[in-house]
Design a protein around this motif. Structure first.
Motif, PDB file in Angstrom:
ATOM      1  N   UNK A  11      47.168 113.895  24.161  1.00  0.00           N
ATOM      2  CA  UNK A  11      48.032 113.854  22.993  1.00  0.00           C
ATOM      3  C   UNK A  11      49.435 113.351  23.250  1.00  0.00           C
ATOM      4  N   UNK A  12      49.687 112.843  24.447  1.00  0.00           N
ATOM      5  CA  UNK A  12      51.015 112.321  24.752  1.00  0.00           C
ATOM      6  C   UNK A  12      51.240 110.952  24.122  1.00  0.00           C
ATOM      7  N   UNK A  13      50.169 110.180  23.954  1.00  0.00           N
ATOM      8  CA  UNK A  13      50.233 108.873  23.309  1.00  0.00           C
ATOM      9  C   UNK A  13      49.310 108.880  22.100  1.00  0.00           C
ATOM     10  N   UNK A  14      49.657 108.068  21.122  1.00  0.00           N
ATOM     11  CA  UNK A  14      48.867 107.911  19.915  1.00  0.00           C
ATOM     12  C   UNK A  14      48.076 106.610  20.022  1.00  0.00           C
ATOM     13  N   UNK A  28      43.828  97.135  19.264  1.00  0.00           N
ATOM     14  CA  UNK A  28      44.374  98.487  19.261  1.00  0.00           C
ATOM     15  C   UNK A  28      45.755  98.475  19.899  1.00  0.00           C
ATOM     16  N   UNK A  29      46.436  99.580  19.711  1.00  0.00           N
ATOM     17  CA  UNK A  29      47.750  99.761  20.309  1.00  0.00           C
ATOM     18  C   UNK A  29      47.927 101.239  20.623  1.00  0.00           C
ATOM     19  N   UNK A  30      48.779 101.524  21.589  1.00  0.00           N
ATOM     20  CA  UNK A  30      49.149 102.906  21.882  1.00  0.00           C
ATOM     21  C   UNK A  30      50.652 103.049  21.682  1.00  0.00           C
ATOM     22  N   UNK A  31      51.029 104.244  21.278  1.00  0.00           N
ATOM     23  CA  UNK A  31      52.433 104.528  20.994  1.00  0.00           C
ATOM     24  C   UNK A  31      52.800 105.857  21.634  1.00  0.00           C
TER      25      UNK A  31
END
Length: 101
Positions: A11-14, A28-31
């Protein structure tokens, strides 16, 4: 990839996935989120695929980040990404330099 998976699972990145009307995945992307005294900054940590950085998807990204409390959106990139993101109203602020130790 293992590190990205670990950040997403904990849960540290979305993780955001770009799909079309037929539910076909296009990218896709991570945030990640960084809290500072004046802002909660959403940082695009990775992105890949087609149609990630187009106006409609960036508008959706902004809304999703705002729902997570972000007041600012950042992304790092090579000169080609800088040019692309400038067309989507991102403004260059800093240049990241690094070296391995």
């Amino acid at each position: 990839l293992d590190n990205i998976k670990q950040f997403i699972v904990t849960g540290q990145w979305l993780l955001l996935v770009a799909i079309d009307d037929a539910n076909k995945v296009h990218g896709c992307a991570t945030v990640s989120f960084l809290n500072t005294p004046k802002h909660r900054t959403a940082v695009v940590t990775a992105a890949g695929g087609k149609f990630i950085y187009v106006k409609d998807n960036v508008e959706q990204l902004k809304k999703i980040c705002a729902l997570h409390g972000a007041t600012k959106l950042q992304a790092f990139g090579k000169p080609s990404i800088v040019r692309l993101l400038q067309r989507l109203n991102f403004e260059p602020r800093n240049t990241l330099l690094e070296m391995l130790l």
